[in-house]
Design an enzyme around this catalytic site. Structure first.
Site, mmCIF file in Angstrom:
data_model
loop_
_atom_site.group_PDB
_atom_site.id
_atom_site.type_symbol
_atom_site.label_atom_id
_atom_site.label_comp_id
_atom_site.label_asym_id
_atom_site.label_seq_id
_atom_site.Cartn_x
_atom_site.Cartn_y
_atom_site.Cartn_z
ATOM 1 C CG PHE A 240 -8.996 -3.407 2.838
ATOM 2 C CD1 PHE A 240 -9.953 -2.427 3.077
ATOM 3 C CD2 PHE A 240 -7.656 -3.047 2.849
ATOM 4 C CE1 PHE A 240 -9.577 -1.112 3.327
ATOM 5 C CE2 PHE A 240 -7.271 -1.741 3.079
ATOM 6 C CZ PHE A 240 -8.234 -0.765 3.329
ATOM 7 C CB VAL A 241 -6.392 -5.757 -2.260
ATOM 8 C CG1 VAL A 241 -7.372 -5.364 -3.340
ATOM 9 C CG2 VAL A 241 -4.995 -5.927 -2.838
ATOM 10 C CB ILE A 242 -3.512 -0.939 -0.536
ATOM 11 C CG1 ILE A 242 -4.724 -0.392 0.229
ATOM 12 C CG2 ILE A 242 -2.674 0.198 -1.104
ATOM 13 C CD1 ILE A 242 -5.615 0.520 -0.572
ATOM 14 C CD GLN A 247 1.122 -3.365 -0.001
ATOM 15 O OE1 GLN A 247 2.159 -3.737 0.546
ATOM 16 N NE2 GLN A 247 0.304 -4.210 -0.618
ATOM 17 C CD GLN A 249 3.159 5.343 -0.926
ATOM 18 O OE1 GLN A 249 2.522 6.206 -1.528
ATOM 19 N NE2 GLN A 249 3.841 4.398 -1.548
ATOM 20 C CG HIS A 251 -2.480 5.596 -0.312
ATOM 21 N ND1 HIS A 251 -2.946 6.883 -0.513
ATOM 22 C CD2 HIS A 251 -1.196 5.577 -0.777
ATOM 23 C CE1 HIS A 251 -1.991 7.612 -1.080
ATOM 24 N NE2 HIS A 251 -0.928 6.848 -1.244
ATOM 25 N N GLY A 252 -4.227 2.736 2.845
ATOM 26 C CA GLY A 252 -5.120 1.736 3.417
ATOM 27 C C GLY A 252 -5.970 2.332 4.521
ATOM 28 C CD GLU A 275 -15.318 -13.440 4.457
ATOM 29 O OE1 GLU A 275 -15.357 -14.629 4.109
ATOM 30 O OE2 GLU A 275 -15.664 -12.500 3.724
#
Length: 448
Positions: A240-242, A247, A249, A251-252, A275
């Site tokens: 999981f990456v933004i 970041q 804001q 969005h995650g 995980e």
């Protein structure tokens, strides 16, 4: 050996999303580079080293540029091959300024990005208000809760697409975007394309100008499906990456909530697991799961009306609720304990005691293998220490003052019941345990 010939690979690297809108095209640094340049994250042999990775914001075609003021030609030590090491992790179609035509080719790619379209099926869209750069920091909260119409001229539009290996062109696209997992997720590694159980949710910003639309990459998550006997499955959120420009804001949270909603609608899926989550992701997940349980007319209201929130819990009812919400046992226990804390009467000594016993018993059974390696007094000390850390974390999350639960003074509720009185009850409650299929926790910091 001159220190000037050694460079930190992380601080020497700058990434830029070329074409990304609203000031999000400024350079940013990775969090990690050790998967590429080694645990020390040190590159030897250059002075004034700069690694620039320009990425077309839609198609994600990368342009690599390595520059330096001087190279240590006099040394007998091995000089690191900067480009050679990173290109092992780049997609085969990457461009490099070591080729004379690369800059021109990249300009062509960026222009062609106007025709780029996300791969897969759109599963969700949402909006945020446009914010002046000078007001961005103070407006984060309002950004996260904006409900502007997509047609509003002040709205920024974001879309999430679901893809699999069967999505045309997605394998090639994934080979470009997977680099971000190495650079921003600790311990990440590339996944195998021959494993068919993967699915992906990718987040883009959609920009409309002059009746034309463009899409710009912001982040993504990968999920893996495990079969469960007899005819169901578990979904594990693996990566999981933004990216940094997007970041803090909301969005995650939007991406995670979309994934959760998609998974919960699948009748044959029993739960969504994560995980080895980082502490940052735990906070993101806790906040969004808690918000869902606290929604008006939702779980918390129903449980409170039925007097189901006080310890000891009605285990059968609570388990039925967990299965309905499809949260993994550890995560369900955490958010449930937060909801209980919000409804705990801290002046009722018996309520406080039963709550503490419940939380400690959960910590004990989830970490029994580790705790049993300690002496009894160490077990009790570690259990109490972890309990205090957990409750303080919960208090910060839900806005509850937990000082009375932890006070060891003569008048504090926490002092009314000593470890000796609770020990047998804690370990007795530990006989029943959930199996999460992931084995024991990897480190003591994950005790809770």
């Amino acid at each position: 050996m001159k220190d000037s010939w050694s460079s930190n690979s992380t601080t020497s690297t700058a990434i830029r999303l070329v074409g990304s809108p609203y000031g999000t095209d400024s350079p940013f640094q990775p969090t990690f580079t050790y998967p590429i340049y080694g645990e020390a994250e040190t590159i030897y042999g250059y002075e004034g080293l700069a690694i620039k990775l320009s990425v077309a914001s839609g198609s994600l075609v990368p342009l690599l540029e390595v520059t330096y003021r001087a190279k240590n030609e006099a040394t007998t030590a091995e000089i690191d091959d900067v480009e050679g090491k990173i290109k092992e992790f780049l997609a085969p179609d990457f461009l490099s300024t070591s080729s004379p035509s690369a800059m021109e080719e990249f300009e062509t790619v960026v222009k062609a990005d106007k025709e780029f379209r996300p791969l897969g099926d759109k599963v969700h869209s949402y909006t945020r208000g446009k914010v002046d750069k000078g007001k961005a920091k103070s407006s984060t909260a309002s950004l996260a809760s904006s409900t502007l119409s997509a047609s509003d001229p002040n709205a920024r539009v974001f879309e999430i697409y679901r893809s699999t290996w069967h999505t045309p062109g997605f394998r090639e696209y994934h080979r470009r975007m997977q680099l971000f997992t190495l650079l921003f997720i600790e311990g990440a590694s590339y996944i195998q394309e021959d494993e068919t159980n993967w699915e992906f949710f990718t987040l883009y910003e959609k920009v409309s100008r002059d009746d034309k639309q463009t899409w710009h990459f912001m982040g993504y998550t990968s999920l893996y499906k495990f079969w469960c006997w007899p005819d169901s499955s578990r979904i594990r959120l693996s990566q999981f990456v933004i990216l940094p420009p997007f970041q803090k804001q909301g969005h995650g949270g939007a991406l995670y909530t979309t994934v959760y909603d998609q998974i919960r609608e699948r009748a044959n899926v029993t739960e969504l697991t994560v995980e080895d989550p980082s502490e940052d992701f735990d906070r993101l997940r806790d906040g969004n799961d808690l918000r869902r349980l606290l929604a008006p007319g939702g779980f918390a209201d129903s449980a409170k009306a039925q007097n189901k929130l006080h310890a000891p819990l009605d285990k059968e009812w609570i388990e039925s609720q967990r299965l309905q919400h499809k949260l993994a046992p550890r995560q369900w226990s955490r958010v449930l304990e937060m909801v209980q804390l919000m409804n705990l009467d801290t002046t009722d000594h018996e309520q406080v005691k039963q709550y503490r016993l419940q939380v400690k018993a959960r910590i004990y059974r989830q970490n029994k293998d580790i705790l049993m390696q300690l002496e009894k007094q160490q077990q009790r000390s570690k259990l109490q220490e972890t309990f205090e850390g957990v409750v303080e974390e919960y208090g910060d999350m839900v806005g509850v003052d937990v000082e009375d639960l932890l006070d060891d003074g003569p008048s504090g509720t926490g002092a009314l019941y000593g470890a000796d009185e609770e020990e047998d009850q804690e370990q007795g409650q530990g006989d029943r345990h959930y199996s999460n299929g992931n084995g024991p926790p990897r480190k003591m910091a994950r005790l809770a």
